[in-house]
Design an enzyme around this catalytic site. Structure first.
Site: not given
Ligand code: HXC
Length: 257
Positions: A111, A65, A131, A108
């Protein structure tokens, strides 16, 4: 929609979707996530598309992200906007989506790759959920999909330490379907995608749905679900054509109906 952060090519019933924010290692900002969701919705609605390949660059599938966009978010903004709800368009796609991963697939990005139906990895691929090093945890399914994919112990180690793992380890533990040389990655992914896209679309969609069901149900219900889908395929043109072609020793002509 004019896309700024992704590039799209379509040919032979396959859509190639390339994440394209090179200066930020394809960090996933709201614009990019919106564009991926928009493009996928188009592919889902397009009868000429049978399979999608999602890829990044040689350096990064996606480095996570966009931290610069996340840093100043408040709880109220995050909760009321529910921005992560827009992230799982890939997981909801009915048509197959193949992740072709070279370089970093972190946070992300990892993911997003795990939301795809399977992952082809370049030998340069690096996966991880770092993270924890930013004072947060995976937020787009990482803690759940990683456990289901590689088991609790290794998933826990990666999530708690933020350690990255290379392509060979990722293949050994079942996160990726196979490793290919980096310069062949997109060609290999397109080859798989063309194979899938040439098959009967109703059978492909049901095969995907049945495999996904294994995550959500006990074995006996999953087997019953599979059996119902299997029976229903005998209503398709392509089942008669596929079996007739085999008996007549010729290639089938699937009409995706
Ligand atoms: C914003 C990022 C970014 C990210 C890289 N960049 N990752 N920008 N968000 N996640 C930017 C850098 O700021 C830099 O731009 C440029 O990309 C190149 O990165 P460098 O760090 O200079 O490259 P390098 O030294 O080669 O290191 C590569 C790296 C490192 C190891 C991948 O960039 C890194 O650790 N990135 C963050 C990885 C991460 O923590 N991901 C998880 C994010 S949180 P500038 O202009 O600054 O030079 C997450 C939560 C998901 O994903 C939850 C659901 C939403």
């Amino acid at each position: 929609m004019d896309y700024e952060t992704i590039e799209i090519e379509t040919h032979d019933r396959v859509a190639l979707l390339r994440l394209n924010r090179p200066r930020a290692l394809n960090a996933l900002n709201a614009r990019l996530i919106g564009e991926v969701a928009d493009a996928l919705a188009r592919f889902e609605a397009d009868p000429q598309i049978g399979c999608v390949v999602l890829t990044g660059s040689a350096e990064a599938f996606a480095a996570g992200a966009d931290i610069k966009e996340l840093r100043d978010k408040t709880v109220a903004e995050a909760y009321l906007d529910d921005f992560l709800a827009r992230w799982d368009g890939v997981a909801r796609a009915r048509k197959p989506v193949i992740a072709a991963v070279a370089g970093y697939a972190l946070g992300g990005g990892c993911e997003l790759a795990m939301m795809c139906d399977f992952i082809l990895a370049a030998d340069t691929a690096k996966f991880g959920q770092p993270e924890i090093k930013l004072g947060v945890i995976p937020g787009s399914g990482g803690t759940q999909r990683l456990v289901r994919s590689i088991g609790k112990s290794k998933a826990m180690e990666l999530v708690l330490t933020g350690r990255l793992m290379g392509a060979e380890e990722a293949e050994r533990c079942g996160l990726v379907a196979r490793i290919v040389p980096a310069d062949k990655l997109v060609d290999e992914a397109l080859k798989s995608a063309r194979t899938i896209a040439a098959l009967s679309l109703p059978a492909v969609l049901m095969a995907k749905e049945a495999v996904e069901r294994a995550y959500e149900t006990p074995l006996s219900e999953g087997v019953r679900f599979e059996r119902r889908l299997f029976y229903s395929l005998f209503a398709t043109h392509d089942q008669k054509e596929g079996m007739t072609a085999f008996i007549e020793k010729r290639p089938p002509k699937f009409e995706h109906r």
